[in-house]
Design an enzyme around this catalytic site. Structure first.
Site, PDB file in Angstrom:
ATOM      1  N   LYS A  21      88.040  38.856  36.801  1.00 61.07           N
ATOM      2  CA  LYS A  21      87.223  38.045  35.894  1.00 61.07           C
ATOM      3  C   LYS A  21      88.038  36.910  35.279  1.00 61.07           C
ATOM      4  O   LYS A  21      87.608  35.758  35.270  1.00 61.07           O
ATOM      5  CB  LYS A  21      86.634  38.962  34.807  1.00 61.07           C
ATOM      6  CG  LYS A  21      85.740  38.267  33.809  1.00 61.07           C
ATOM      7  CD  LYS A  21      84.768  39.239  33.173  1.00 61.07           C
ATOM      8  CE  LYS A  21      85.404  40.123  32.116  1.00 61.07           C
ATOM      9  NZ  LYS A  21      85.750  39.392  30.881  1.00 61.07           N
ATOM     10  N   ARG A 125      82.968  37.225  16.695  1.00 60.78           N
ATOM     11  CA  ARG A 125      84.399  37.344  17.033  1.00 60.78           C
ATOM     12  C   ARG A 125      85.195  36.152  16.464  1.00 60.78           C
ATOM     13  O   ARG A 125      84.659  35.060  16.327  1.00 60.78           O
ATOM     14  CB  ARG A 125      84.563  37.439  18.562  1.00 60.78           C
ATOM     15  CG  ARG A 125      83.932  38.729  19.094  1.00 60.78           C
ATOM     16  CD  ARG A 125      84.085  38.880  20.578  1.00 60.78           C
ATOM     17  NE  ARG A 125      85.475  39.020  20.957  1.00 60.78           N
ATOM     18  CZ  ARG A 125      85.892  39.042  22.236  1.00 60.78           C
ATOM     19  NH1 ARG A 125      85.022  38.925  23.217  1.00 60.78           N
ATOM     20  NH2 ARG A 125      87.156  39.185  22.510  1.00 60.78           N
ATOM     21  N   ASP A 317      92.801  45.596  27.963  1.00 61.47           N
ATOM     22  CA  ASP A 317      91.379  45.794  28.255  1.00 61.47           C
ATOM     23  C   ASP A 317      91.072  47.199  28.770  1.00 61.47           C
ATOM     24  O   ASP A 317      89.910  47.540  28.984  1.00 61.47           O
ATOM     25  CB  ASP A 317      90.902  44.752  29.280  1.00 61.47           C
ATOM     26  CG  ASP A 317      90.844  43.360  28.667  1.00 61.47           C
ATOM     27  OD1 ASP A 317      90.849  43.253  27.427  1.00 61.47           O
ATOM     28  OD2 ASP A 317      90.796  42.381  29.426  1.00 61.47           O
TER      29      ASP A 317
END
Ligand code: S3P
Length: 431
Positions: A21, A125, A317
């Site tokens: 990604k 965020r 992640d």
């Protein structure tokens, strides 16, 4: 998700993991700024990456997608550094922090106005971290309460800065590098610890000098470059869900093909091996700017570990799926230095602590991490994913070994990074 994720069926065989990604976003961005037609092979067709594609189409760049021999391929017709045109509407980045933060850097130096927004998660965020250095470069950026999207960016002529980043962040670093491409002079950045370096590698691959000397990264403004062919490796962050599934589901052995093993991303492999995982990494010749390997994993008895700092940053992640591995490992796993997880797609520490608790796992939450006492069977549970793709996939993997069903309120979020998650898992389960 019911029906596909059959319990306790050994996972066997080999699958090609969809494109990375982070690298797909960068491939699109740097192809759009190059001169001529770039071909991006093996890109990730997911919601997050579609946001970046749409943004460039809205700025006048032709992006065509096609499956070439079954491999997702993009053709991006780059118009050079001064080829973007003003978007007539608001650019919606959806759930994608990478799209919003990297575009903020790029748009700060364009001769037009742009507005970036996103979904409820992205609008909550922090954005000051990216606006602050861009403003120092002369950028004019406006936000809600000085922190949150929507961001309005009135493009300006930028000047290079020397910037000491307060936290390691590849998104912030990349935003500054992108702004640096449009700034007068040489932009220099120092990070407290090295975050993923895909932007630096891709800039160099396109022929833009992007050097690190004595811990300082520098890029000169105004360097134009031609189109190139890019090959995107499989996403190790997606592979991580299958790696852990292979470790915890009895009788499994699988090979994940052509996965990226950039050293700034391989913390998950180091941590799992430290936990006792049998993982074989077979490096392959790389035909682009990133190292790749076939990774084979077999069911293994895991034990708890302590994780901190640099290793954890290289696995930032992978926290949700690491929590599942820890819950099934014998003994205690303690993670510290992970406060950034509070401002990801969800507050991942709180979301996972709650989910693990509902499966009967003993957990203790810290402001900067978690303690998990592993080794007991997981109970069936009803879990909230908070619209976070990585939480949903981690819980789906837990469901493969839990005694009862794991029910989730929302799994559509998986589309943001891994639309073929269920079907590939089904293939490994022999379906
Ligand atoms: C990313 C950087 C990381 C990572 C995110 C993708 C990127 O975020 O967590 O999923 O593509 O640059 P930060 O830069 O906020 O650490």
């Amino acid at each position: 998700m019911k029906g596909i994720l059959t319990k306790k069926v050994p996972l066997r065989g080999s699958v090609v993991i969809p494109g990375d990604k982070s690298i797909t976003h960068r491939a699109i961005i740097f192809s759009a700024l190059g001169k001529g037609m770039s071909e991006i092979t093996g890109y990730l067709p997911s919601e997050d990456c579609e946001r970046t594609i749409t943004a460039f189409r809205e700025m006048g760049i032709s992006v065509v997608s096609e499956a070439k021999n079954g491999v997702p391929t993009l053709w991006v017709d780059g118009k050079g550094l001064s080829g973007l045109t003003e978007p007539s509407g608001v650019i919606d980045c959806g759930n994608s922090g990478t799209t919003l933060r990297l575009l903020a850097g790029l748009l700060a130096g364009q001769p037009f106005l742009s507005i970036l927004t996103g979904d409820a998660s992205l609008r909550s965020r922090p954005m000051r971290r990216v606006m602050e250095p861009l403003k120092r470069m002369g950028g004019e950026l406006f936000s809600r309460r000085g922190e949150y999207a929507p961001l309005a960016i009135s493009g300006r002529r930028l000047s290079a800065i020397d910037y000491e980043m307060p936290i390691p962040s590849a998104q912030v670093k990349s935003a500054i590098l992108l702004a640096g491409l449009f700034a007068a002079g040489t932009t220099r950045i120092r990070e407290p610890r090295q975050s993923r370096d895909h932007t630096e590698r891709m800039l160099s691959y396109f022929g833009v000098p992007c050097k690190v000397a004595e811990g300082i990264l520098s890029v000169a403004g105004g360097v134009s470059y031609p189109a190139r062919k890019i090959l995107v490796p499989g996403d190790l962050s997606s592979a991580a869900f299958f790696l852990v599934a292979g470790l915890i589901v009895e009788g499994s052995q699988m090979t994940l093909c052509r996965v990226g093993i950039n050293p700034t991303r391989t913390g998950i492999l180091d941590i799992l091996q430290k936990m006792g995982a049998q993982i074989i990494i077979k490096p392959l010749t790389s035909d682009c700017c990133e190292p790749v390997a076939d990774i084979t994993v077999s069911t293994s008895a895991l034990h708890g570990v302590a994780i901190e700092g640099e290793t954890f940053l290289r696995a930032i992640d992978e926290f949700p799926i690491l929590c599942i591995a820890a819950a099934l490992a014998e003994g205690e796993t303690v993670i510290h230095g992970a406060e950034e997880l509070r401002v990801k797609e969800s507050d991942r520490i709180a979301t996972m602590a709650r989910a693990l608790g509902s499966m009967g796992v003993a957990v203790e939450e810290f402001p900067d991490g978690i303690k998990i006492i592993g080794g007991k069977k997981l109970k069936g549970a009803v879990c909230e994913t908070r619209g976070d793709h990585r939480i949903a996939m981690a819980m789906a993997i837990a469901g493969l070994v839990a005694e009862g069903d794991i029910e989730m309120d929302d799994t559509s979020c998986i589309q943001t990074s891994f639309p073929t998650f269920e079907s590939l898992l089904g293939e490994l389960a022999g379906r």
